[in-house]
Design a protein around this motif. Structure first.
Motif, PDB file in Angstrom:
ATOM      1  N   PRO A 117       0.767  -1.415  -0.287  1.00  0.00           N
ATOM      2  CA  PRO A 117      -0.140  -0.124   0.529  1.00  0.00           C
ATOM      3  C   PRO A 117       0.615   1.276   0.258  1.00  0.00           C
ATOM      4  O   PRO A 117       0.400   1.799  -0.689  1.00  0.00           O
ATOM      5  N   ALA A 118       2.212   0.934   0.543  1.00  0.00           N
ATOM      6  CA  ALA A 118       3.208   2.298   0.732  1.00  0.00           C
ATOM      7  C   ALA A 118       3.876   2.135  -0.747  1.00  0.00           C
ATOM      8  O   ALA A 118       3.904   3.998  -0.472  1.00  0.00           O
ATOM      9  N   VAL A 119       4.289   1.701  -1.319  1.00  0.00           N
ATOM     10  CA  VAL A 119       4.412   1.988  -2.829  1.00  0.00           C
ATOM     11  C   VAL A 119       4.033   1.890  -4.079  1.00  0.00           C
ATOM     12  O   VAL A 119       4.131   2.952  -4.380  1.00  0.00           O
ATOM     13  N   PHE A 120       2.454   1.962  -3.677  1.00  0.00           N
ATOM     14  CA  PHE A 120       1.918   2.206  -4.579  1.00  0.00           C
ATOM     15  C   PHE A 120       1.429   3.903  -4.592  1.00  0.00           C
ATOM     16  O   PHE A 120       1.991   4.014  -5.913  1.00  0.00           O
ATOM     17  N   LEU A 153       2.873   6.021  -8.822  1.00  0.00           N
ATOM     18  CA  LEU A 153       2.242   6.625  -9.156  1.00  0.00           C
ATOM     19  C   LEU A 153       2.903   8.116  -9.388  1.00  0.00           C
ATOM     20  O   LEU A 153       2.410   9.211  -9.933  1.00  0.00           O
ATOM     21  N   ALA A 154       3.743   7.980  -8.400  1.00  0.00           N
ATOM     22  CA  ALA A 154       4.065   9.534  -8.746  1.00  0.00           C
ATOM     23  C   ALA A 154       5.752   9.914  -8.962  1.00  0.00           C
ATOM     24  O   ALA A 154       6.442  10.816  -8.831  1.00  0.00           O
ATOM     25  N   ALA A 155       5.967   8.671  -9.421  1.00  0.00           N
ATOM     26  CA  ALA A 155       7.398   8.572 -10.411  1.00  0.00           C
ATOM     27  C   ALA A 155       7.860   9.206 -11.507  1.00  0.00           C
ATOM     28  O   ALA A 155       6.280   9.747 -12.056  1.00  0.00           O
ATOM     29  N   THR A 156       8.307   9.580 -11.722  1.00  0.00           N
ATOM     30  CA  THR A 156       8.818  10.879 -12.716  1.00  0.00           C
ATOM     31  C   THR A 156       9.767  10.909 -14.106  1.00  0.00           C
ATOM     32  O   THR A 156      10.100  11.228 -14.891  1.00  0.00           O
ATOM     33  N   ASP A 157       9.998   9.320 -13.907  1.00  0.00           N
ATOM     34  CA  ASP A 157      10.456   9.088 -15.362  1.00  0.00           C
ATOM     35  C   ASP A 157      10.211   7.437 -15.693  1.00  0.00           C
ATOM     36  O   ASP A 157       9.425   6.519 -14.670  1.00  0.00           O
ATOM     37  N   ASP A 158      10.017   6.941 -16.986  1.00  0.00           N
ATOM     38  CA  ASP A 158      10.021   5.200 -16.504  1.00  0.00           C
ATOM     39  C   ASP A 158      10.413   4.302 -16.291  1.00  0.00           C
ATOM     40  O   ASP A 158       9.655   3.112 -16.078  1.00  0.00           O
ATOM     41  N   GLU A 159      11.896   4.491 -15.851  1.00  0.00           N
ATOM     42  CA  GLU A 159      12.007   2.969 -15.352  1.00  0.00           C
ATOM     43  C   GLU A 159      11.681   3.079 -13.949  1.00  0.00           C
ATOM     44  O   GLU A 159      11.635   1.923 -13.177  1.00  0.00           O
ATOM     45  N   THR A 160      11.545   4.240 -13.277  1.00  0.00           N
ATOM     46  CA  THR A 160      11.199   4.005 -11.602  1.00  0.00           C
ATOM     47  C   THR A 160       9.755   3.997 -11.676  1.00  0.00           C
ATOM     48  O   THR A 160       9.221   3.301 -10.184  1.00  0.00           O
ATOM     49  N   PHE A 161       9.381   4.091 -12.735  1.00  0.00           N
ATOM     50  CA  PHE A 161       7.626   4.453 -12.509  1.00  0.00           C
ATOM     51  C   PHE A 161       7.912   2.630 -12.557  1.00  0.00           C
ATOM     52  O   PHE A 161       6.865   1.957 -12.674  1.00  0.00           O
ATOM     53  N   SER A 162       8.145   1.922 -13.942  1.00  0.00           N
ATOM     54  CA  SER A 162       8.137   0.290 -13.954  1.00  0.00           C
ATOM     55  C   SER A 162       8.884   0.026 -13.113  1.00  0.00           C
ATOM     56  O   SER A 162       8.071  -1.433 -12.318  1.00  0.00           O
ATOM     57  N   VAL A 163       9.688  -0.376 -11.964  1.00  0.00           N
ATOM     58  CA  VAL A 163      10.090  -0.806 -11.155  1.00  0.00           C
ATOM     59  C   VAL A 163       9.304  -1.038  -9.610  1.00  0.00           C
ATOM     60  O   VAL A 163       9.187  -1.704  -9.534  1.00  0.00           O
ATOM     61  N   LEU A 164       8.576   0.867  -9.545  1.00  0.00           N
ATOM     62  CA  LEU A 164       7.652   0.448  -8.964  1.00  0.00           C
ATOM     63  C   LEU A 164       6.427  -0.233  -9.188  1.00  0.00           C
ATOM     64  O   LEU A 164       5.865  -1.361  -8.099  1.00  0.00           O
ATOM     65  N   ARG A 202       6.349  -3.132 -11.344  1.00  0.00           N
ATOM     66  CA  ARG A 202       6.317  -4.467 -10.592  1.00  0.00           C
ATOM     67  C   ARG A 202       6.307  -4.859  -8.948  1.00  0.00           C
ATOM     68  O   ARG A 202       6.064  -6.394  -8.793  1.00  0.00           O
ATOM     69  N   GLN A 203       6.953  -3.923  -8.152  1.00  0.00           N
ATOM     70  CA  GLN A 203       6.424  -4.278  -7.136  1.00  0.00           C
ATOM     71  C   GLN A 203       5.275  -3.883  -6.248  1.00  0.00           C
ATOM     72  O   GLN A 203       4.532  -4.830  -5.437  1.00  0.00           O
ATOM     73  N   VAL A 204       4.495  -3.060  -6.945  1.00  0.00           N
ATOM     74  CA  VAL A 204       2.916  -3.463  -6.886  1.00  0.00           C
ATOM     75  C   VAL A 204       1.855  -4.293  -7.453  1.00  0.00           C
ATOM     76  O   VAL A 204       1.136  -4.515  -6.761  1.00  0.00           O
ATOM     77  N   LEU A 205       2.196  -4.777  -8.165  1.00  0.00           N
ATOM     78  CA  LEU A 205       1.700  -5.515  -8.818  1.00  0.00           C
ATOM     79  C   LEU A 205       0.910  -6.783  -8.541  1.00  0.00           C
ATOM     80  O   LEU A 205       0.265  -7.125  -9.150  1.00  0.00           O
ATOM     81  N   PRO A 206       1.662  -7.421  -7.268  1.00  0.00           N
ATOM     82  CA  PRO A 206       0.894  -8.807  -7.122  1.00  0.00           C
ATOM     83  C   PRO A 206       0.010  -7.925  -5.794  1.00  0.00           C
ATOM     84  O   PRO A 206      -1.323  -9.016  -5.897  1.00  0.00           O
ATOM     85  N   ALA A 207      -0.787  -6.928  -6.103  1.00  0.00           N
ATOM     86  CA  ALA A 207      -1.636  -6.798  -5.499  1.00  0.00           C
ATOM     87  C   ALA A 207      -3.403  -6.859  -6.254  1.00  0.00           C
ATOM     88  O   ALA A 207      -4.502  -6.458  -5.925  1.00  0.00           O
ATOM     89  N   TYR A 208      -2.414  -7.351  -7.938  1.00  0.00           N
ATOM     90  CA  TYR A 208      -3.358  -7.389  -7.905  1.00  0.00           C
ATOM     91  C   TYR A 208      -4.096  -8.461  -8.412  1.00  0.00           C
ATOM     92  O   TYR A 208      -4.489  -8.495  -9.475  1.00  0.00           O
ATOM     93  N   PHE A 209      -4.012  -9.607  -7.948  1.00  0.00           N
ATOM     94  CA  PHE A 209      -3.871 -10.890  -7.654  1.00  0.00           C
ATOM     95  C   PHE A 209      -4.335 -11.207  -6.143  1.00  0.00           C
ATOM     96  O   PHE A 209      -3.983 -11.020  -5.406  1.00  0.00           O
ATOM     97  N   ARG A 225       6.761  -3.587 -18.541  1.00  0.00           N
ATOM     98  CA  ARG A 225       6.775  -2.149 -18.374  1.00  0.00           C
ATOM     99  C   ARG A 225       6.047  -1.564 -18.497  1.00  0.00           C
ATOM    100  O   ARG A 225       4.795  -1.707 -18.632  1.00  0.00           O
ATOM    101  N   ALA A 226       6.221  -0.168 -17.675  1.00  0.00           N
ATOM    102  CA  ALA A 226       5.631   1.023 -17.638  1.00  0.00           C
ATOM    103  C   ALA A 226       6.021   2.275 -18.115  1.00  0.00           C
ATOM    104  O   ALA A 226       7.209   2.351 -18.046  1.00  0.00           O
TER     105      ALA A 226
END
Length: 295
Positions: free
Chosen positions: A162-165, A169-180, A182-189, A207-208
């Motif tokens: 919940p804290a990573v989500f 959303l506040a990421a400012t570059d594609d790589e950081t957005f993608s990395v974060l 991937r950490q959030v993806l388990p919430a979607y299951f 990738r995002a």
């Protein structure tokens, strides 16, 4: 360019309004366009090999992602813009009608397109989506996300999500957005770790892109009143443990869309990955029902 040429297996591209639109073709059978979610998520997570045995799947790389082009102004990444690219691809393919499968945000695009161009669709497959967003939608989603550590108390890995989500959303570059993300993806299951061995390899390369997140809708998405006039056969698939587009919204969509059938599965946001056999069977039976009716 002939239909046989535009639908040969592999990667293709077409220019729409001066912007490169990439799509990937796999499988055989009736044509089904696939629009991924986000906005800004890579298309690969939505690859569905089981459906490729029955349908010619046309996976879009939504504009602003992957090898597709970028819009000049980030604020132009709106639902109606994505629908315009769907229309351009359908025109390019030369298929008189096709099925349109939209997942999550892609489901918003699919609804908008169906409302604007119902004659171009043989059927609509709305996967883990909603007919409305706005404050109530997001309040519900964030409350469900906050309850994730409690729901999965036997999975200590869930506590940090919940804290990573909001960080994602506040990421400012594609790589950081993608990395974060991937950490959030388990919430979607429903329980990612119960299927981690089969799911982890696919999401290791997830990738995002942040550009599409800058889109400015003129108002919260809400097509409930319009859907009552839509005469396109539709299959709605919802997960009863989906934190963001759960069965509450699937049932609301079903009630608004008189031509629809609803399937609620025991899963989260990714029924095609969590319950692939049930998901694929439902889609194939839906398509066969329409082709049988047409015959």
């Amino acid at each position: 360019m002939t239909l046989a040429t535009t639908l040969t297996p592999g990667a293709h591209q077409v220019e729409i309004d001066g912007i490169r639109q990439v799509y990937h073709v796999a499988g055989t059978g009736p044509v089904c366009l696939v629009h991924s979610g986000g906005p800004g998520m890579s298309w690969e997570y939505l690859r569905m090999p089981a459906l490729e045995a029955h349908l010619t799947m046309v996976y879009l790389e939504p504009v602003g992602t992957g090898a597709s082009g970028r819009l000049t102004d980030r604020r132009d990444y709106r639902i109606d813009a994505y629908a315009r690219f769907v229309h351009g691809v359908l025109d390019h393919l030369g298929a008189p009608q096709a099925y349109l499968l939209g997942h999550s945000h892609g489901g918003f695009v699919a609804q908008r397109y169906a409302l604007d161009h119902p004659d171009r669709l043989a059927g609509l497959i709305l996967h883990s989506t909603s007919p409305v967003t706005g404050p109530e939608f997001w309040t519900d989603a964030m409350a469900n996300l906050a309850r994730l550590p409690e729901r999965l108390a036997h999975r200590p890995q869930a506590a940090a999500i919940p804290a990573v989500f909001p960080q994602a959303l506040a990421a400012t570059d594609d790589e950081t957005f993608s990395v974060l993300m991937r950490q959030v993806l388990p919430a979607y299951f429903a329980d990612y770790w119960a299927q981690e061995d089969e799911l982890a390899p696919a999401f290791a390369a997830f990738r995002a892109w942040i550009d599409p997140s800058g889109g400015e809708e003129p108002a919260p998405f809400d097509v409930r009143d319009e859907l009552g006039f839509l005469d396109v056969p539709a299959l709605i698939v919802s997960g009863d443990q989906d934190f963001i587009c759960g069965s509450r919204w699937g049932r609301m969509l079903h009630e608004a869309l008189p031509t629809s059938q609803l399937l609620v599965l025991d899963c989260g946001h990714m029924a095609h990955l969590e319950r692939p056999a049930a998901f694929s069977r439902a889609v194939v039976e839906f398509v066969e029902g329409q082709t049988g009716s047409a015959a």
